[in-house]
Motif scaffolding. Sequence first.
Motif, PDB file in Angstrom:
ATOM      1  N   GLN A  83      29.719  38.842  34.677  1.00 32.26           N
ATOM      2  CA  GLN A  83      29.782  39.286  36.063  1.00 32.26           C
ATOM      3  C   GLN A  83      31.157  39.065  36.699  1.00 32.26           C
ATOM      4  O   GLN A  83      31.340  39.362  37.881  1.00 32.26           O
ATOM      5  CB  GLN A  83      28.723  38.548  36.898  1.00 32.26           C
ATOM      6  CG  GLN A  83      27.291  38.832  36.466  1.00 32.26           C
ATOM      7  CD  GLN A  83      26.946  40.307  36.607  1.00 32.26           C
ATOM      8  OE1 GLN A  83      27.258  40.941  37.617  1.00 32.26           O
ATOM      9  NE2 GLN A  83      26.308  40.867  35.585  1.00 32.26           N
ATOM     10  N   PRO A  98      34.043  40.640  36.550  1.00 32.87           N
ATOM     11  CA  PRO A  98      34.654  41.789  37.244  1.00 32.87           C
ATOM     12  C   PRO A  98      34.030  42.048  38.610  1.00 32.87           C
ATOM     13  O   PRO A  98      34.723  42.451  39.545  1.00 32.87           O
ATOM     14  CB  PRO A  98      34.398  42.956  36.281  1.00 32.87           C
ATOM     15  CG  PRO A  98      34.234  42.320  34.944  1.00 32.87           C
ATOM     16  CD  PRO A  98      33.563  41.005  35.211  1.00 32.87           C
ATOM     17  N   ARG A  99      32.734  41.795  38.737  1.00 32.73           N
ATOM     18  CA  ARG A  99      32.065  42.018  40.025  1.00 32.73           C
ATOM     19  C   ARG A  99      32.442  40.946  41.036  1.00 32.73           C
ATOM     20  O   ARG A  99      32.525  41.207  42.240  1.00 32.73           O
ATOM     21  CB  ARG A  99      30.550  42.045  39.805  1.00 32.73           C
ATOM     22  CG  ARG A  99      29.767  42.423  41.047  1.00 32.73           C
ATOM     23  CD  ARG A  99      28.320  42.739  40.689  1.00 32.73           C
ATOM     24  NE  ARG A  99      27.604  41.567  40.204  1.00 32.73           N
ATOM     25  CZ  ARG A  99      26.977  40.705  41.006  1.00 32.73           C
ATOM     26  NH1 ARG A  99      27.018  40.875  42.324  1.00 32.73           N
ATOM     27  NH2 ARG A  99      26.325  39.690  40.506  1.00 32.73           N
ATOM     28  N   TYR A 112      35.328  39.347  41.098  1.00 31.05           N
ATOM     29  CA  TYR A 112      36.774  39.280  41.321  1.00 31.05           C
ATOM     30  C   TYR A 112      37.193  39.653  42.746  1.00 31.05           C
ATOM     31  O   TYR A 112      38.010  38.942  43.351  1.00 31.05           O
ATOM     32  CB  TYR A 112      37.478  40.150  40.287  1.00 31.05           C
ATOM     33  CG  TYR A 112      38.975  40.175  40.381  1.00 31.05           C
ATOM     34  CD1 TYR A 112      39.719  39.005  40.534  1.00 31.05           C
ATOM     35  CD2 TYR A 112      39.671  41.374  40.305  1.00 31.05           C
ATOM     36  CE1 TYR A 112      41.101  39.034  40.613  1.00 31.05           C
ATOM     37  CE2 TYR A 112      41.048  41.415  40.376  1.00 31.05           C
ATOM     38  CZ  TYR A 112      41.754  40.249  40.535  1.00 31.05           C
ATOM     39  OH  TYR A 112      43.124  40.285  40.605  1.00 31.05           O
ATOM     40  N   ARG A 125      44.369  36.399  39.545  1.00 33.66           N
ATOM     41  CA  ARG A 125      44.146  36.727  38.145  1.00 33.66           C
ATOM     42  C   ARG A 125      45.413  36.597  37.322  1.00 33.66           C
ATOM     43  O   ARG A 125      46.481  37.017  37.735  1.00 33.66           O
ATOM     44  CB  ARG A 125      43.622  38.166  38.005  1.00 33.66           C
ATOM     45  CG  ARG A 125      43.323  38.559  36.548  1.00 33.66           C
ATOM     46  CD  ARG A 125      42.830  39.984  36.441  1.00 33.66           C
ATOM     47  NE  ARG A 125      43.891  40.962  36.655  1.00 33.66           N
ATOM     48  CZ  ARG A 125      44.753  41.359  35.720  1.00 33.66           C
ATOM     49  NH1 ARG A 125      44.714  40.842  34.505  1.00 33.66           N
ATOM     50  NH2 ARG A 125      45.664  42.275  36.004  1.00 33.66           N
ATOM     51  N   ASP A 160      42.861  37.501  31.666  1.00 33.86           N
ATOM     52  CA  ASP A 160      41.428  37.506  31.918  1.00 33.86           C
ATOM     53  C   ASP A 160      40.982  36.292  32.723  1.00 33.86           C
ATOM     54  O   ASP A 160      39.785  36.119  32.975  1.00 33.86           O
ATOM     55  CB  ASP A 160      40.656  37.532  30.590  1.00 33.86           C
ATOM     56  CG  ASP A 160      40.835  38.842  29.843  1.00 33.86           C
ATOM     57  OD1 ASP A 160      41.001  39.883  30.509  1.00 33.86           O
ATOM     58  OD2 ASP A 160      40.818  38.825  28.598  1.00 33.86           O
ATOM     59  N   TRP A 186      39.210  43.416  31.476  1.00 32.98           N
ATOM     60  CA  TRP A 186      38.187  43.912  32.392  1.00 32.98           C
ATOM     61  C   TRP A 186      38.716  44.343  33.754  1.00 32.98           C
ATOM     62  O   TRP A 186      37.990  44.949  34.543  1.00 32.98           O
ATOM     63  CB  TRP A 186      37.110  42.841  32.604  1.00 32.98           C
ATOM     64  CG  TRP A 186      37.658  41.500  33.046  1.00 32.98           C
ATOM     65  CD1 TRP A 186      37.895  40.417  32.259  1.00 32.98           C
ATOM     66  CD2 TRP A 186      38.053  41.115  34.369  1.00 32.98           C
ATOM     67  NE1 TRP A 186      38.408  39.371  32.995  1.00 32.98           N
ATOM     68  CE2 TRP A 186      38.506  39.770  34.297  1.00 32.98           C
ATOM     69  CE3 TRP A 186      38.057  41.749  35.604  1.00 32.98           C
ATOM     70  CZ2 TRP A 186      38.971  39.068  35.404  1.00 32.98           C
ATOM     71  CZ3 TRP A 186      38.523  41.063  36.717  1.00 32.98           C
ATOM     72  CH2 TRP A 186      38.971  39.740  36.611  1.00 32.98           C
ATOM     73  N   SER A 187      39.955  44.050  34.058  1.00 31.56           N
ATOM     74  CA  SER A 187      40.463  44.329  35.407  1.00 31.56           C
ATOM     75  C   SER A 187      40.730  45.821  35.596  1.00 31.56           C
ATOM     76  O   SER A 187      41.035  46.548  34.648  1.00 31.56           O
ATOM     77  CB  SER A 187      41.746  43.537  35.664  1.00 31.56           C
ATOM     78  OG  SER A 187      42.740  43.889  34.719  1.00 31.56           O
ATOM     79  N   ASN A 188      40.638  46.262  36.837  1.00 33.02           N
ATOM     80  CA  ASN A 188      40.943  47.645  37.204  1.00 33.02           C
ATOM     81  C   ASN A 188      42.374  47.680  37.725  1.00 33.02           C
ATOM     82  O   ASN A 188      42.613  47.626  38.932  1.00 33.02           O
ATOM     83  CB  ASN A 188      39.956  48.147  38.259  1.00 33.02           C
ATOM     84  CG  ASN A 188      40.187  49.602  38.633  1.00 33.02           C
ATOM     85  OD1 ASN A 188      40.741  50.369  37.855  1.00 33.02           O
ATOM     86  ND2 ASN A 188      39.776  49.979  39.833  1.00 33.02           N
ATOM     87  N   ASP A 203      46.394  45.186  40.721  1.00 37.33           N
ATOM     88  CA  ASP A 203      44.945  45.346  40.602  1.00 37.33           C
ATOM     89  C   ASP A 203      44.407  46.110  41.803  1.00 37.33           C
ATOM     90  O   ASP A 203      44.868  45.922  42.935  1.00 37.33           O
ATOM     91  CB  ASP A 203      44.256  43.989  40.520  1.00 37.33           C
ATOM     92  CG  ASP A 203      44.344  43.368  39.137  1.00 37.33           C
ATOM     93  OD1 ASP A 203      44.730  44.086  38.184  1.00 37.33           O
ATOM     94  OD2 ASP A 203      44.031  42.172  39.006  1.00 37.33           O
ATOM     95  N   VAL A 242      40.938  46.741  43.876  1.00 40.09           N
ATOM     96  CA  VAL A 242      39.569  46.303  44.139  1.00 40.09           C
ATOM     97  C   VAL A 242      39.119  46.934  45.446  1.00 40.09           C
ATOM     98  O   VAL A 242      39.945  47.424  46.227  1.00 40.09           O
ATOM     99  CB  VAL A 242      39.468  44.757  44.231  1.00 40.09           C
ATOM    100  CG1 VAL A 242      39.960  44.098  42.958  1.00 40.09           C
ATOM    101  CG2 VAL A 242      40.232  44.219  45.435  1.00 40.09           C
TER     102      VAL A 242
END
Length: 250
Positions: free
Chosen positions: A41, A43-44, A46, A56, A59, A144-146, A170, A172
């Motif tokens: 979870q 990524p959710r 973050y 960050r 990871d 996993w980061s956007n 990043d 978000v």
Amino acid sequence: MGSEKSQDIDDLRLFHTAEHPCGYWPQRIARDLVMDPRDPQLPRWYPQALQWGFRRSGDIVYRPHCQGCRACVAVRIPVMRFRPDRSQRRCLARNADVVTRVLPPERTPEQLALYQRYLGARHRNGGMDDHGPSEFDQFLTGRWSNGRFIELRDPGSDGPGPLLAVAVTDVVPGALSAVYTFFDPDQARRGLGTLAVLRQLQWAAEQGHPHLYLGYWIKGHPKMDYKRRFRPLEGFNGRNWRDMDAGEST
């Protein structure tokens, strides 16, 4: 707060790292509070973690948690209230022809070469100047980061010219987070670090993001000094975000 959200918070796992030399003040001992990197979870969590003053690196999502020291202050810029000062306006004018490209976080040989030149000039013997492709990917992209790579390039006659800087950013909900920036060490007079933040702010405004997170500011540390020049600047005090006035950030 609903029961589902309460359960999520109860399930969130945090760890303290072992004590280690501080990366900013080597004579001090530091340790970090780290979110469980194995948590699916993460990524959710973050975006919320950024609001709690975390950051960050690869990871790893962490926040300094040092005994007897609170020098690291998480800071962010409220995008819609930001206005460049005279020096920043000069930086924008000086680099008005620099081309900005927002790209997926996929390493290129040109980016790696610039990254290695930057580390060799700015962080020689600092433990990072031998980074190769795997370290680049581990540190700057993560699994996993956007993220995005914001490239700054000299204009070319038939398209974008030589690479000047890369701002790893990043994305978000509601914010951008400036993860790391590296630039041509031979072009220091252009103010590429400042330009990278200004272009990130421009992109954030275009995308309607209220905040740009800048990581940590440390009063009196020369490598962190540039952050205080972006006004208004908000700092996290451990409970909430509030404007830092000129007296706090000088």
